[in-house]
Design an enzyme around this catalytic site. Structure first.
Site, mmCIF file in Angstrom:
data_model
loop_
_atom_site.group_PDB
_atom_site.id
_atom_site.type_symbol
_atom_site.label_atom_id
_atom_site.label_comp_id
_atom_site.label_asym_id
_atom_site.label_seq_id
_atom_site.Cartn_x
_atom_site.Cartn_y
_atom_site.Cartn_z
ATOM 1 N N TYR A 53 54.907 70.130 -58.300
ATOM 2 C CA TYR A 53 56.360 70.351 -58.372
ATOM 3 C C TYR A 53 56.691 71.195 -59.584
ATOM 4 O O TYR A 53 56.172 70.960 -60.668
ATOM 5 C CB TYR A 53 57.113 69.014 -58.451
ATOM 6 C CG TYR A 53 57.945 68.799 -57.213
ATOM 7 C CD1 TYR A 53 59.091 69.559 -57.001
ATOM 8 C CD2 TYR A 53 57.553 67.894 -56.235
ATOM 9 C CE1 TYR A 53 59.838 69.414 -55.854
ATOM 10 C CE2 TYR A 53 58.304 67.749 -55.074
ATOM 11 C CZ TYR A 53 59.443 68.520 -54.881
ATOM 12 O OH TYR A 53 60.173 68.387 -53.749
ATOM 13 N N GLU A 55 60.279 72.650 -60.261
ATOM 14 C CA GLU A 55 61.687 73.073 -60.233
ATOM 15 C C GLU A 55 62.036 73.801 -61.524
ATOM 16 O O GLU A 55 61.642 73.377 -62.618
ATOM 17 C CB GLU A 55 62.602 71.862 -60.062
ATOM 18 C CG GLU A 55 62.572 71.319 -58.649
ATOM 19 C CD GLU A 55 63.497 70.131 -58.453
ATOM 20 O OE1 GLU A 55 64.061 69.628 -59.437
ATOM 21 O OE2 GLU A 55 63.642 69.705 -57.298
ATOM 22 N N ASP A 199 68.835 94.244 -46.979
ATOM 23 C CA ASP A 199 67.864 93.279 -46.444
ATOM 24 C C ASP A 199 66.722 94.074 -45.832
ATOM 25 O O ASP A 199 66.828 94.589 -44.720
ATOM 26 C CB ASP A 199 68.559 92.394 -45.399
ATOM 27 C CG ASP A 199 67.619 91.344 -44.823
ATOM 28 O OD1 ASP A 199 66.400 91.434 -45.070
ATOM 29 O OD2 ASP A 199 68.119 90.448 -44.119
ATOM 30 N N THR A 225 61.758 89.373 -46.729
ATOM 31 C CA THR A 225 60.709 88.412 -46.432
ATOM 32 C C THR A 225 59.414 89.013 -46.963
ATOM 33 O O THR A 225 59.343 90.217 -47.247
ATOM 34 C CB THR A 225 60.552 88.169 -44.918
ATOM 35 O OG1 THR A 225 60.315 89.431 -44.279
ATOM 36 C CG2 THR A 225 61.799 87.526 -44.323
ATOM 37 N N LYS A 228 56.291 90.174 -43.154
ATOM 38 C CA LYS A 228 56.366 91.154 -42.058
ATOM 39 C C LYS A 228 55.517 92.375 -42.436
ATOM 40 O O LYS A 228 54.316 92.207 -42.616
ATOM 41 C CB LYS A 228 57.832 91.449 -41.753
ATOM 42 C CG LYS A 228 58.548 90.171 -41.256
ATOM 43 C CD LYS A 228 60.023 90.335 -40.971
ATOM 44 C CE LYS A 228 60.631 88.986 -40.606
ATOM 45 N NZ LYS A 228 62.105 89.068 -40.428
ATOM 46 N N ARG A 234 54.322 83.565 -45.368
ATOM 47 C CA ARG A 234 55.739 83.370 -45.028
ATOM 48 C C ARG A 234 56.479 82.981 -46.289
ATOM 49 O O ARG A 234 56.181 81.960 -46.913
ATOM 50 C CB ARG A 234 55.884 82.249 -44.005
ATOM 51 C CG ARG A 234 55.157 82.498 -42.729
ATOM 52 C CD ARG A 234 55.674 81.594 -41.642
ATOM 53 N NE ARG A 234 56.797 82.217 -41.002
ATOM 54 C CZ ARG A 234 56.684 83.093 -39.997
ATOM 55 N NH1 ARG A 234 55.498 83.432 -39.541
ATOM 56 N NH2 ARG A 234 57.755 83.617 -39.462
HETATM 57 C C1 LIG Z 1 63.071 88.140 -40.468
HETATM 58 C C2 LIG Z 1 64.373 88.474 -41.077
HETATM 59 C C3 LIG Z 1 65.107 87.548 -41.827
HETATM 60 C C4 LIG Z 1 64.794 86.067 -41.875
HETATM 61 O O1 LIG Z 1 63.593 85.688 -42.235
HETATM 62 P P1 LIG Z 1 63.046 84.201 -41.933
HETATM 63 O O2 LIG Z 1 61.903 84.142 -42.851
HETATM 64 O O3 LIG Z 1 62.700 84.184 -40.478
HETATM 65 O O4 LIG Z 1 64.137 83.235 -42.263
HETATM 66 C C5 LIG Z 1 66.249 87.973 -42.465
HETATM 67 N N1 LIG Z 1 66.671 89.233 -42.359
HETATM 68 C C6 LIG Z 1 66.017 90.148 -41.616
HETATM 69 C C7 LIG Z 1 66.550 91.533 -41.536
HETATM 70 C C8 LIG Z 1 64.866 89.791 -40.943
HETATM 71 O O5 LIG Z 1 64.242 90.698 -40.198
#
Ligand SMILES: *Cc1c(COP(=O)(O)O)cnc(C)c1O
Length: 419
Positions: A53, A55, A199, A225, A228, A234
């Site tokens: 932990y 925090e 994003d 994220t 990807k 993740r």
């Molecule tokens: C995949 C994605 C997210 C969310 O990601 P998670 O890890 O699935 O919660 C947010 N914004 C965009 C543009 C995404 O492609």
């Protein structure tokens, strides 16, 4: 208990994990948001760091015993800053959705206005879509794409922004095949006094590898994220240049939204960022885009209707209406043939979200396996054969034959991280 390996402790789950590993190895994965992490990233994920932990942030924790964790998180933060060229990075968000929620918590009050891309046009749920907390607790207004071009119309974004005066604007999304114009979004955000959040969840690896323009210097905050195109575990990161934004984001992540960070994920993020800083990763990012263009050309030449007419990045969105089949039956048949895609809404889709007109495909995973343009043309031909057979209502033989050919191909291109 005899031994303590997963195999002996829980053969049921061990067997299922092996089955999933075989499935991943034997499938041509064309899901645009997925990838294969390296063995090194996998190793970091499965470590004793999960026991701890911590925090707080490095040097300011609420638990003792942070001698090592502080170093790991600091390495991850420094690597993120150096890879993306930002002054601040927070590597603690559990995933992309909570990272985006932290942006709202940092800059908005409930009921404030947010402007984001509508989900059916390629935006993410967390950009203010109605079923998301972000659409329920905030006043969300939306932009889309032009019907004739399939692209975002920046004049339309500007006029919506001027009319609604959002405090926060999101750019980026989940099904956008074209380059995001960060400078144009920044100009609009400045004009209306909004915080601009880029994003880059889908394209972070392309940005890091120089295959998509960077939002740095344009967006106030950057959300991504890590799993990807960036090819990490993740997780998610939030980045900023201004100190005041960074402070607001840090407070929003902890204690605003989260408790203890997932330290095993933090370590794996650090490993992925190290990998993404290598010259090979630049080549990877460039090849992802080359492959997507080759696949798009093959599909176009076979009569597929690509949203916006093609792609600038890793992703292709296509409307199957001219092929006489819905997205869902097509995606299901393709999956049976070993070609994994997802059905997807297309802009101005007359069909329902659970049974839409399109499918979305992407090249990050096949490129991680080392496939190139020749393989993309072959995959395009297989997609055409299967979709055409489904439209005719007699696909079993074609699916069986294509699956065999897919298996021959996947055997030649082993996926990273799989044994
Ligand atoms: C995949 C994605 C997210 C969310 O990601 P998670 O890890 O699935 O919660 C947010 N914004 C965009 C543009 C995404 O492609």
């Amino acid at each position: 208990m005899a031994g303590n390996s997963l195999n002996s402790v829980d053969p049921e789950i061990a067997g299922l994990i092996r089955a999933e590993e075989r499935r991943q190895a034997d499938t041509v994965k064309l899901i645009a948001s997925e990838n294969y992490v390296s063995k090194a990233v996998l190793e970091a994920t499965g470590t004793v760091l999960t026991n701890k932990y911590s925090e707080g942030y490095a040097g300011k924790r609420y638990y003792e015993g942070q001698q090592v964790i502080d170093q790991i998180e600091t390495v991850a933060v420094e690597r993120a800053k150096s890879l993306f060229g930002v002054n601040h990075a927070n590597v603690q968000p559990y995933s992309g959705s909570p990272a985006n929620l932290a942006i709202y918590l940092a800059f908005l009050n409930p009921g404030d206005t947010v402007l984001g891309m509508g989900l059916p046009f390629g935006g993410h749920l967390t950009h203010g879509w109605s079923v998301s907390a972000t659409g329920k607790w905030f006043n969300a207004v939306r932009y889309g794409v032009r019907k004739d071009t399939g692209r975002i119309d920046m004049d339309e974004v500007r006029s919506i922004a001027l009319e609604h005066r959002p405090k926060l604007i999101f750019c980026g999304g989940t099904a956008i095949p074209r380059t995001i114009d960060f400078p144009a979004f920044a100009e609009i955000a400045r004009e209306v006094g909004a915080v601009l959040a880029a994003d880059i969840a889908h394209i972070a690896g392309l940005v890091a590898g120089g295959a998509h323009p960077s939002p740095v210097g344009h967006a106030d905050v950057i959300s991504t994220t890590t799993h990807k195109t960036l090819r990490g575990p993740r997780g998610a990161m939030l980045m900023a240049t201004a100190d005041e934004h960074a402070t607001a984001l840090n407070k929003a992540v902890f204690p605003g939204l989260q408790g203890g960070p997932h330290n095993h994920t933090t370590a794996a993020i650090a490993v992925a960022l190290h990998e993404a800083a290598q010259p090979e990763f630049k080549a990877y990012a460039a090849q992802v885009v080359k492959n997507a263009k080759a696949l798009a050309e093959e599909l176009s030449s076979r009569g597929f209707d690509l949203v916006s007419g093609g792609t600038d990045n890793h992703l292709i969105l296509m409307d199957l209406t001219p092929k006489g089949v819905g997205g869902k039956p097509a995606a299901q048949a393709l999956d049976r043939a070993g070609l994994e895609t997802n059905y997807n809404t297309v802009p101005f889709d007359p069909r329902k979200p659970f049974d839409p007109s399109g499918i979305r495909i992407g090249t990050p995973s096949v490129t991680s396996r080392g496939m190139g343009e020749a393989e993309m043309r072959q995959i395009g031909a297989w997609i055409d054969e299967v979709v055409t057979a489904v439209a005719k209502g007699d696909a079993d033989d074609v699916i069986a034959r294509v699956h065999k050919e897919v298996s021959d191909l996947t055997a030649q291109f082993p996926a990273p991280g799989l044994s």
